[in-house]
Design a protein around this motif. Structure first.
Motif, PDB file in Angstrom:
ATOM      1  N   GLY A  36       0.793  -1.227   0.000  1.00  0.00           N
ATOM      2  CA  GLY A  36       0.000   0.000   0.000  1.00  0.00           C
ATOM      3  C   GLY A  36       0.820   1.268   0.000  1.00  0.00           C
ATOM      4  N   LYS A  37       1.928   1.292  -0.753  1.00  0.00           N
ATOM      5  CA  LYS A  37       2.786   2.479  -0.753  1.00  0.00           C
ATOM      6  C   LYS A  37       2.083   3.681  -1.381  1.00  0.00           C
ATOM      7  N   THR A  38       1.336   3.448  -2.469  1.00  0.00           N
ATOM      8  CA  THR A  38       0.637   4.572  -3.099  1.00  0.00           C
ATOM      9  C   THR A  38      -0.400   5.146  -2.147  1.00  0.00           C
ATOM     10  N   ARG A  39      -1.066   4.279  -1.427  1.00  0.00           N
ATOM     11  CA  ARG A  39      -2.038   4.729  -0.432  1.00  0.00           C
ATOM     12  C   ARG A  39      -1.348   5.571   0.639  1.00  0.00           C
ATOM     13  N   ALA A  40      -0.186   5.112   1.086  1.00  0.00           N
ATOM     14  CA  ALA A  40       0.519   5.821   2.150  1.00  0.00           C
ATOM     15  C   ALA A  40       0.952   7.213   1.703  1.00  0.00           C
ATOM     16  N   ILE A  41       1.519   7.322   0.503  1.00  0.00           N
ATOM     17  CA  ILE A  41       2.056   8.632   0.105  1.00  0.00           C
ATOM     18  C   ILE A  41       0.954   9.596  -0.327  1.00  0.00           C
ATOM     19  N   THR A  42      -0.138   9.084  -0.910  1.00  0.00           N
ATOM     20  CA  THR A  42      -1.230  10.005  -1.243  1.00  0.00           C
ATOM     21  C   THR A  42      -1.919  10.496   0.029  1.00  0.00           C
ATOM     22  N   HIS A  43      -2.070   9.620   1.012  1.00  0.00           N
ATOM     23  CA  HIS A  43      -2.658  10.057   2.284  1.00  0.00           C
ATOM     24  C   HIS A  43      -1.709  11.010   3.018  1.00  0.00           C
ATOM     25  N   ARG A  44      -0.410  10.819   2.845  1.00  0.00           N
ATOM     26  CA  ARG A  44       0.547  11.758   3.450  1.00  0.00           C
ATOM     27  C   ARG A  44       0.360  13.162   2.874  1.00  0.00           C
ATOM     28  N   ILE A  45       0.231  13.237   1.541  1.00  0.00           N
ATOM     29  CA  ILE A  45       0.026  14.545   0.910  1.00  0.00           C
ATOM     30  C   ILE A  45      -1.301  15.141   1.369  1.00  0.00           C
ATOM     31  N   ALA A  46      -2.355  14.315   1.391  1.00  0.00           N
ATOM     32  CA  ALA A  46      -3.666  14.811   1.817  1.00  0.00           C
ATOM     33  C   ALA A  46      -3.625  15.295   3.263  1.00  0.00           C
ATOM     34  N   THR A  59       3.362  21.566  -4.023  1.00  0.00           N
ATOM     35  CA  THR A  59       3.654  20.140  -3.837  1.00  0.00           C
ATOM     36  C   THR A  59       3.799  19.451  -5.187  1.00  0.00           C
ATOM     37  N   LEU A  60       4.878  18.714  -5.369  1.00  0.00           N
ATOM     38  CA  LEU A  60       5.132  17.982  -6.608  1.00  0.00           C
ATOM     39  C   LEU A  60       5.400  16.517  -6.276  1.00  0.00           C
ATOM     40  N   ALA A  61       4.574  15.639  -6.832  1.00  0.00           N
ATOM     41  CA  ALA A  61       4.773  14.194  -6.690  1.00  0.00           C
ATOM     42  C   ALA A  61       5.285  13.660  -8.018  1.00  0.00           C
ATOM     43  N   VAL A  62       6.394  12.939  -7.971  1.00  0.00           N
ATOM     44  CA  VAL A  62       7.048  12.462  -9.189  1.00  0.00           C
ATOM     45  C   VAL A  62       7.020  10.940  -9.213  1.00  0.00           C
ATOM     46  N   THR A  63       6.639  10.390 -10.350  1.00  0.00           N
ATOM     47  CA  THR A  63       6.675   8.944 -10.523  1.00  0.00           C
ATOM     48  C   THR A  63       7.227   8.632 -11.896  1.00  0.00           C
ATOM     49  N   PHE A  64       7.158   7.359 -12.323  1.00  0.00           N
ATOM     50  CA  PHE A  64       7.884   6.955 -13.526  1.00  0.00           C
ATOM     51  C   PHE A  64       7.006   6.651 -14.723  1.00  0.00           C
ATOM     52  N   ALA A  69       1.121   8.377 -12.474  1.00  0.00           N
ATOM     53  CA  ALA A  69       0.868   9.779 -12.125  1.00  0.00           C
ATOM     54  C   ALA A  69      -0.625  10.084 -12.163  1.00  0.00           C
ATOM     55  N   GLY A  70      -1.310   9.552 -13.178  1.00  0.00           N
ATOM     56  CA  GLY A  70      -2.753   9.760 -13.267  1.00  0.00           C
ATOM     57  C   GLY A  70      -3.493   9.114 -12.112  1.00  0.00           C
ATOM     58  N   GLU A  71      -3.061   7.920 -11.718  1.00  0.00           N
ATOM     59  CA  GLU A  71      -3.685   7.249 -10.578  1.00  0.00           C
ATOM     60  C   GLU A  71      -3.497   8.067  -9.308  1.00  0.00           C
ATOM     61  N   ARG A  77      -7.641  13.611  -5.635  1.00  0.00           N
ATOM     62  CA  ARG A  77      -8.945  14.255  -5.821  1.00  0.00           C
ATOM     63  C   ARG A  77      -9.994  13.589  -4.944  1.00  0.00           C
ATOM     64  N   ASP A  78      -9.949  12.247  -4.883  1.00  0.00           N
ATOM     65  CA  ASP A  78     -10.917  11.527  -4.050  1.00  0.00           C
ATOM     66  C   ASP A  78     -10.749  11.859  -2.577  1.00  0.00           C
ATOM     67  N   LEU A  79      -9.536  12.223  -2.186  1.00  0.00           N
ATOM     68  CA  LEU A  79      -9.279  12.594  -0.792  1.00  0.00           C
ATOM     69  C   LEU A  79      -9.574  14.066  -0.524  1.00  0.00           C
ATOM     70  N   GLY A  80     -10.088  14.762  -1.544  1.00  0.00           N
ATOM     71  CA  GLY A  80     -10.437  16.162  -1.365  1.00  0.00           C
ATOM     72  C   GLY A  80      -9.257  17.102  -1.476  1.00  0.00           C
ATOM     73  N   VAL A  81      -8.216  16.679  -2.217  1.00  0.00           N
ATOM     74  CA  VAL A  81      -7.012  17.504  -2.349  1.00  0.00           C
ATOM     75  C   VAL A  81      -6.675  17.673  -3.830  1.00  0.00           C
ATOM     76  N   PRO A  82      -7.414  18.496  -4.561  1.00  0.00           N
ATOM     77  CA  PRO A  82      -7.053  18.770  -5.954  1.00  0.00           C
ATOM     78  C   PRO A  82      -5.912  19.793  -6.006  1.00  0.00           C
ATOM     79  N   GLY A  83      -5.320  19.930  -7.164  1.00  0.00           N
ATOM     80  CA  GLY A  83      -4.310  20.979  -7.347  1.00  0.00           C
ATOM     81  C   GLY A  83      -2.880  20.543  -7.125  1.00  0.00           C
ATOM     82  N   VAL A  84      -2.656  19.332  -6.598  1.00  0.00           N
ATOM     83  CA  VAL A  84      -1.292  18.834  -6.415  1.00  0.00           C
ATOM     84  C   VAL A  84      -0.758  18.358  -7.769  1.00  0.00           C
ATOM     85  N   GLN A  85       0.476  18.732  -8.079  1.00  0.00           N
ATOM     86  CA  GLN A  85       1.095  18.294  -9.322  1.00  0.00           C
ATOM     87  C   GLN A  85       1.635  16.866  -9.142  1.00  0.00           C
TER      88      GLN A  85
END
Length: 730
Positions: A36-46, A59-64, A69-71, A77-85
């Motif tokens: 659940g790493k993606t869950r952990a880091i998206t919740h961290r940003i939220a 805030t800039l999140a970088v992936t490969f 990145a789209g996920e 957005r689902d966590l109520g945090v739009p606008g993060v790059q």
């Protein structure tokens, strides 16, 4: 929508919660597969945004990958945090380059080229060298590796030697081409994808005003899949993140499988040396796989060596118990493919969705036999990350040569057997008895041609008097079966292409020495990367995992060994027994275990005999129609047309490809035998128990001459194909 920081934390386990709350400073997250790493880091940003510690625009999140990145953007957005790059390295750099370049140089940046190959070809011509398309792609890959590792043309030969690489041409030649490529590209005002990073680095490095603007804009960075960072990307990240309020990196050294592109886990493993105050969090709770799959993955890595192995994570499954992984030994590659397809057919008939099943192999050249075996079982499939076997450029070229050779009269009858004739023709397309050194497209081309030659050898073994024309007809039939349209299907993919994906049931096939590890993995580091690649394959499975290998390439061929990586993972019987927690050895159809792990009765399978001449049938197409291809056909053409029309109606009703209902070969057999009852229909190859239950009444009604309100108009359903391809007379 999540309304409060507490709700963000409530959705996490204790280790994930530590990640989410580490919103200041540096944090290194070592995250195992399925944890659940993606869950952990998206919740961290939220959590950071909702508590005011982070601002979305900073805030800039970088992936490969763009998909990842789209996920990530969708989850935020689902966590109520739009606008993060959330972007890839290249997308983020290109965005900055496009903005700052005109301000600094009063003009647009160089034009981005989507592929280097035309420029590399021009550089080859400039250097008075020649290369075919496959070799051009390999040379292009070498240039990409050099640029990703910040290696200049003059330094390339030494860097190749130090890295233990085996380039497709002498290193001095490639260095010469590399230098010419850079000169030609710059002269045309172009840039490649590596230049996007290099030019952005140059702006940040040499223009203080640009660097200060970017560093003021972005104060919080998150980097996913950090084990895949190469030196060029790390240099850019260092410039971005200098003075940042927070930097979070996430990765797993045990999933480093792209070192051939310049990726290295050194930055992940050395993160705390560069950031002594960084918080370290390990995610080891595996939510993806059963304890049986996780246990096998842990045992596989327990035998690993090297720097990455020192930091391996011992995963703990959070799921309920499941079936033991199966270890399956086969007599030859064809038997392996057919047994795998048979098992997949059983899973689908028992309710497993085809989209939740995958067959994973080491190289794309291995796909052909599985494409054919699944088509023979009327199983729809999707080939991920590669062209279908018969659509590959080298295979199309080779089959074209074979057809031309047959039309021109072929070889002298005294010249030798079919396989020798095919071998001689393939020699004109770049095949040689010995594989080329190293990896890359050149090796993949050789593997594809070698697979084509093995088909000829297998065909000749079954039909010693076969001609080249007959072999070409066999290839055409195989290609036609594999071109059927697919909807939801079983995934066929290389292990590299499977990274980041998961399925309920996974079949890891071809686990032989020389393929896993691959033959050109000739150093301890390369061997360990092959082990990690197998680990990635194992951890793609949620519930059911099958690992298989064969004792020979072809029936009656020379013996081969199972992969060394399986040592210590199989039962005490070496993989040839069957029992609880022990390997299943499927040597013939019908043997093995059911979905619930209980033993099925071993069914003795005798030869399928031609209903005309009674000869034992070995060819798959012959077994399907129940007679030799050269025996007389008494097909009822009107019934065949009625069956095809009925099949199309059913396929449209069920949104499936027509061949999934019944293949043309099965319909031909039905139209020839005209079964009168279920017993006779069930005896026809391709009519499974499930298909008998679903379609038996309709088929028997058509055979009895009853009207099922279908339209047999040839203009709508096409002409009736000939069962056998008669050789041209002129």
């Amino acid at each position: 929508m999540i309304a409060s920081p507490d709700e963000v934390l409530d959705a996490l386990d204790p280790e994930q919660r530590r990640v989410a709350k580490a919103v200041d400073g540096a944090v290194c997250v070592l995250a195992g597969a399925g944890t659940g790493k993606t869950r952990a880091i998206t919740h961290r940003i939220a959590y950071g945004v909702l508590t005011g510690a982070m601002q979305p625009g900073q805030t800039l999140a970088v992936t490969f990958t763009a998909r990842a990145a789209g996920e990530m953007r969708g989850r935020l957005r689902d966590l109520g945090v739009p606008g993060v790059q959330a972007r890839t390295f290249h997308a983020a750099a290109l965005r900055q380059l496009s903005y700052f370049w005109p301000k600094v140089f009063a003009g647009p940046p160089p034009q981005l080229v989507e592929t280097k190959v035309p420029l590399v070809r021009e550089a080859m011509q400039h250097c008075r060298l020649r290369a075919d398309r496959t070799e051009l792609r390999d040379i292009t890959g070498e240039i990409e590796w050099a640029k990703a590792t910040q290696t200049a043309p003059d330094d390339y030969p030494g860097a190749v030697l130090a890295a233990g690489r085996k380039p497709p041409r002498p290193a001095a030649e490639i260095a010469h081409v590399y230098a010419a490529y850079e000169k030609i590209k710059s002269g045309k005002g172009r840039m490649d994808f590596e230049d996007v990073l290099l030019l952005t680095i140059g702006l940040l490095d040499e223009r203080p005003e640009v660097r200060e603007a970017v560093q003021a804009q972005y104060r919080h960075f998150t980097v996913d899949e950090y084990q895949d960072v190469n030196p060029l990307q790390q240099r850019l990240l260092d410039l971005w993140a200098t003075g940042a309020r927070s930097l979070c990196v996430v990765g797993d050294a045990s999933q480093t499988i792209y070192s051939f592109t310049g990726a290295t886990p050194a930055y992940l493993l050395g993160f705390r040396r560069r950031h002594p105050d960084a918080e370290l969090v390990e995610l080891i709770r595996d939510y993806r796989s059963t304890p049986q799959v996780v246990g096998l993955a842990n045992r596989l890595l327990a035998h690993a060596s090297g720097e990455a192995a020192k930091h391996r994570l011992e995963l703990i499954s959070q799921r309920g118990t499941g079936p033991e992984p199966r270890f399956v030994e086969h007599a030859d590659e064809q038997a392996e493919a057919e047994s795998t397809a048979k098992r997949i057919r059983e899973l689908i008939d028992d309710g497993v969705r085809p989209a939740e099943i995958a067959v994973l192999f080491r190289t794309n050249s291995q796909s052909e036999s599985y494409e054919q075996a699944l088509a023979d079982r009327s199983v729809a499939y999707l080939l991920k990350g590669a062209e279908r076997f018969f659509e590959r450029a080298e295979v199309r070229q080779a089959t074209g040569f074979l057809r031309a050779h047959a039309i021109s009269g072929g070889a002298d009858p005294e010249a030798g057997a079919l396989a020798d004739e095919v071998r001689a023709v393939l020699g004109n397309t770049g095949w040689s008895p010995e594989p080329p050194a190293g990896s890359g497209q050149t090796r993949e081309k050789w593997e594809s041609l070698a697979a084509l030659l093995r088909l000829a050898e297998e065909f000749a073994a079954k039909r010693p008097d076969a001609t080249l024309r007959e072999f070409n007809a066999e290839l055409a039939e195989r290609a036609n079966a594999q071109h059927a349209p697919t909807v939801e299907g079983v995934t066929l993919a290389s292990l590299h292409a499977a990274k980041g994906l998961e399925w309920d049931a996974v079949f890891l096939v071809g686990l032989n020495e020389g393929m896993m590890p691959i033959a050109y993995a000739d150093t301890p580091d390369k061997i360990e990367e092959e082990r990690r690649l197998l680990y990635v394959g194992v951890t793609r499975a949620r519930e059911q995992l099958t690992l298989s290998w064969s004792l020979a390439r072809t029936p009656g061929g020379r013996g081969r060994k199972a992969s060394r990586f399986l040592d210590g993972l199989r039962g005490s019987d070496g993989g040839r027994g069957a029992g609880a927690g022990r390997p299943d050895a499927y040597r013939s159809p019908g043997a093995g275990r059911g979905l619930d792990g209980t033993a099925r009765a071993r069914r003795k399978v005798g030869p399928v005999r031609c209903r005309v001449c009674a000869r034992a049938l070995q060819d798959a197409a012959e077994r399907k129609i129940g007679r030799c291809l050269d025996c007389p056909s008494d097909v009822d053409e009107f019934l065949f047309e009625q069956l095809r029309a009925w099949r199309l109606d059913r396929a449209q009703e069920q949104s499936q490809p027509a061949f999934v209902i019944f293949t043309d070969a099965t319909l031909t057999a039905i139209a020839e035998t005209r079964p009168l009852n279920e017993r006779q229909l069930a005896a026809i190859p391709g009519v499974s128990r499930t298909k008998l239950e679903r379609f038996g009444d309709d088929v028997l009604a058509l055979c009895a001459g009853h009207d099922l309100a279908i339209d047999p108009d040839p203009e709508l359903y096409g002409h009736i194909p000939e069962v056998e391809d008669a050789p041209d007379e002129g």
